[in-house]
Design an enzyme around this catalytic site. Sequence first.
Site, PDB file in Angstrom:
ATOM      1  N   TYR A  20       0.442  -1.457   0.034  1.00  0.00           N
ATOM      2  CA  TYR A  20      -0.054  -0.136   0.209  1.00  0.00           C
ATOM      3  C   TYR A  20       0.671   1.313   0.522  1.00  0.00           C
ATOM      4  O   TYR A  20       0.840   2.013   0.655  1.00  0.00           O
ATOM      5  CB  TYR A  20      -0.556   0.019   1.270  1.00  0.00           C
ATOM      6  CG  TYR A  20      -2.237  -0.980   0.956  1.00  0.00           C
ATOM      7  CD1 TYR A  20      -2.985  -0.516   0.179  1.00  0.00           C
ATOM      8  CD2 TYR A  20      -1.724  -2.626   1.080  1.00  0.00           C
ATOM      9  CE1 TYR A  20      -4.222  -1.458   0.114  1.00  0.00           C
ATOM     10  CE2 TYR A  20      -2.694  -3.275   1.508  1.00  0.00           C
ATOM     11  CZ  TYR A  20      -3.890  -3.225   0.742  1.00  0.00           C
ATOM     12  OH  TYR A  20      -4.961  -3.938   0.603  1.00  0.00           O
ATOM     13  N   TYR A 147     -12.466  -6.900   7.324  1.00  0.00           N
ATOM     14  CA  TYR A 147     -11.272  -7.226   6.260  1.00  0.00           C
ATOM     15  C   TYR A 147     -11.090  -8.752   5.949  1.00  0.00           C
ATOM     16  O   TYR A 147     -10.375  -9.729   7.054  1.00  0.00           O
ATOM     17  CB  TYR A 147      -9.715  -6.937   6.691  1.00  0.00           C
ATOM     18  CG  TYR A 147      -8.669  -6.990   5.289  1.00  0.00           C
ATOM     19  CD1 TYR A 147      -8.758  -6.174   4.387  1.00  0.00           C
ATOM     20  CD2 TYR A 147      -7.420  -7.766   5.697  1.00  0.00           C
ATOM     21  CE1 TYR A 147      -7.064  -6.666   3.385  1.00  0.00           C
ATOM     22  CE2 TYR A 147      -6.510  -8.347   4.936  1.00  0.00           C
ATOM     23  CZ  TYR A 147      -6.247  -7.098   3.500  1.00  0.00           C
ATOM     24  OH  TYR A 147      -5.491  -7.742   2.686  1.00  0.00           O
ATOM     25  N   ASP A 248     -13.287 -16.698   9.442  1.00  0.00           N
ATOM     26  CA  ASP A 248     -11.502 -16.272   8.899  1.00  0.00           C
ATOM     27  C   ASP A 248     -10.770 -16.060  10.265  1.00  0.00           C
ATOM     28  O   ASP A 248     -11.118 -15.090  10.821  1.00  0.00           O
ATOM     29  CB  ASP A 248     -11.964 -15.032   7.516  1.00  0.00           C
ATOM     30  CG  ASP A 248     -10.524 -14.908   7.613  1.00  0.00           C
ATOM     31  OD1 ASP A 248      -9.520 -14.671   7.803  1.00  0.00           O
ATOM     32  OD2 ASP A 248     -10.303 -13.660   6.333  1.00  0.00           O
ATOM     33  N   LYS A 277      -1.685 -16.675   8.668  1.00  0.00           N
ATOM     34  CA  LYS A 277      -0.743 -15.734   9.353  1.00  0.00           C
ATOM     35  C   LYS A 277       0.109 -16.420  10.424  1.00  0.00           C
ATOM     36  O   LYS A 277       1.300 -16.728  10.021  1.00  0.00           O
ATOM     37  CB  LYS A 277      -1.034 -14.471  10.115  1.00  0.00           C
ATOM     38  CG  LYS A 277      -1.698 -13.631   9.446  1.00  0.00           C
ATOM     39  CD  LYS A 277      -2.409 -11.916   9.059  1.00  0.00           C
ATOM     40  CE  LYS A 277      -2.480 -10.917   8.240  1.00  0.00           C
ATOM     41  NZ  LYS A 277      -3.761 -10.981   7.923  1.00  0.00           N
TER      42      LYS A 277
HETATM   43  C1  LIG Z   1      -4.106 -11.012   6.757  1.00  0.00           C
HETATM   44  C2  LIG Z   1      -5.153 -11.447   6.431  1.00  0.00           C
HETATM   45  C3  LIG Z   1      -6.254 -11.718   5.402  1.00  0.00           C
HETATM   46  C4  LIG Z   1      -5.276 -11.755   4.105  1.00  0.00           C
HETATM   47  O1  LIG Z   1      -3.422 -12.690   4.453  1.00  0.00           O
HETATM   48  P1  LIG Z   1      -2.336 -12.975   3.576  1.00  0.00           P
HETATM   49  O2  LIG Z   1      -1.887 -13.462   3.925  1.00  0.00           O
HETATM   50  O3  LIG Z   1      -2.599 -10.792   3.173  1.00  0.00           O
HETATM   51  O4  LIG Z   1      -2.657 -13.170   1.825  1.00  0.00           O
HETATM   52  C5  LIG Z   1      -7.657 -12.259   5.295  1.00  0.00           C
HETATM   53  N1  LIG Z   1      -7.798 -12.370   6.945  1.00  0.00           N
HETATM   54  C6  LIG Z   1      -7.771 -11.376   7.285  1.00  0.00           C
HETATM   55  C7  LIG Z   1      -8.684 -11.424   8.901  1.00  0.00           C
HETATM   56  C8  LIG Z   1      -6.519 -11.259   7.280  1.00  0.00           C
HETATM   57  O5  LIG Z   1      -6.405 -10.088   8.784  1.00  0.00           O
END
Ligand SMILES: *Cc1c(COP(=O)(O)O)cnc(C)c1O
Length: 427
Positions: A20, A147, A248, A277
């Site tokens: 970004y 997100y 997620d 992550k």
């Molecule tokens: C960081 C994140 C993603 C995307 O993961 P990347 O490894 O950056 O592609 C998706 N969902 C959530 C909740 C996140 O925090």
Amino acid sequence: MQKTNNIDIDFDKEHVWHPYTSTVTPLPCYPVTSAQGVYLTLEDGTQLIDGMSSWWSTIHGYNHPVLTEAAKAQLDKMSHVMFGGITHQPAVDLCKKLIAITPDPLDKVFLADSGSVAVEVALKMALQYWHAQNESRAKFLTVSNGYHGDTFAAMSVTDPTNSMHSIYKGFLPEHIFAKSPECGFGDNWDETDIADFEEKMRLHHQDLAAVIIEPIVQGAGGMRFYHPTYLKRIRELCDKYNVLLIADEIAVGFGRTGKLFACEHAEISPDIMCLGKALTGGYMTLSATLTTKHVADTVCSGEAQCFMHGPTFMGNPLACAVANASLDLLAENKWQQQVKNIEQQLSLELPLIAELENVKSVRWLGAIGVVELHHPVEMKSIQEKFVQQGVWVRPFGKLVYIMPPFIISSSQLTLLTTAIKKVISSI
Ligand SMILES: *Cc1c(COP(=O)(O)O)cnc(C)c1O
């Protein structure tokens, strides 16, 4: 120091794109040469306490001997092999562990290379699930301030304002957004909080393939902690209207909120779960999408007769080996106590920051601390100030937030919160 050993900052500024950022007005980047424990070491020798865990991922700290050894040992055997028609111990071990620690009905694991791809995979699973049953359902329901990643499908369920949907109009699929939860994690539950979501569900359920939501913590879309009953209600509504639920857990999975998975706060299990992550303790890029036998088998009974996805680096052995070591460490490491201690300390130290005039509010949950300001920060100058204070904190907008490695000591955490207080009071 020899010139050749220096990182060419000018080249970086001229040619290297960072997350970004603008090529027209690039912000300065800090050259990091090594990292150990909670410390990042800059080229000039400056040591910074990392408050970000490199975006939620380095839960055990940097250069952990166990993780480093696991990577080295795997490197000597095989760093990569294709996953089509081939399997290997690190992947099998990892999937066993993931099935064992995630909520019960989750039984099938799809390994992918990043969080965004894990989300793409989850959305595709949901679409194929309904297609296999001759139902045309192509919409997803989610909430504002979410997100889910930067690839197109993931972005299409990310907050439309934050992710500038308007730029991609005509290309980006349009999904359904309910109002984001207002009831905070520790507030008294207010049943009206779910009303808008319930209404959207009632109106659109026949077109909905799935609901996708970040459980309990809305991360990059606003650092908001919402009430577990909100999530419980979503599970109930998904059952009532026969819609799949995708959780997620990419940011919060593996202990960050005080539970191994944030879904546990609401005692629910999703139909599909995304992990990423912290999966490898921040060593390698790896993600996983888990689902139930029912969803998986339905997907594979459709026209395609299989799940239509297979990245080149799927199940990368090196990444899986480190993930296995990271999960073993988590099991041994008493993360519950570490996260509880961090939470306890944040509950004492963040209120001191709340007294500052330019601070709107502070909040904390598990090993996450958030200071919300009245006005957005100026990134370049605030970043410099944090570095001068010996910490690495990277705010966005009005939010100054930390999610340190679980191994951070009490005195290191105090240095972090003290630095935040000093910097905020100086802007
Ligand atoms: C960081 C994140 C993603 C995307 O993961 P990347 O490894 O950056 O592609 C998706 N969902 C959530 C909740 C996140 O925090």
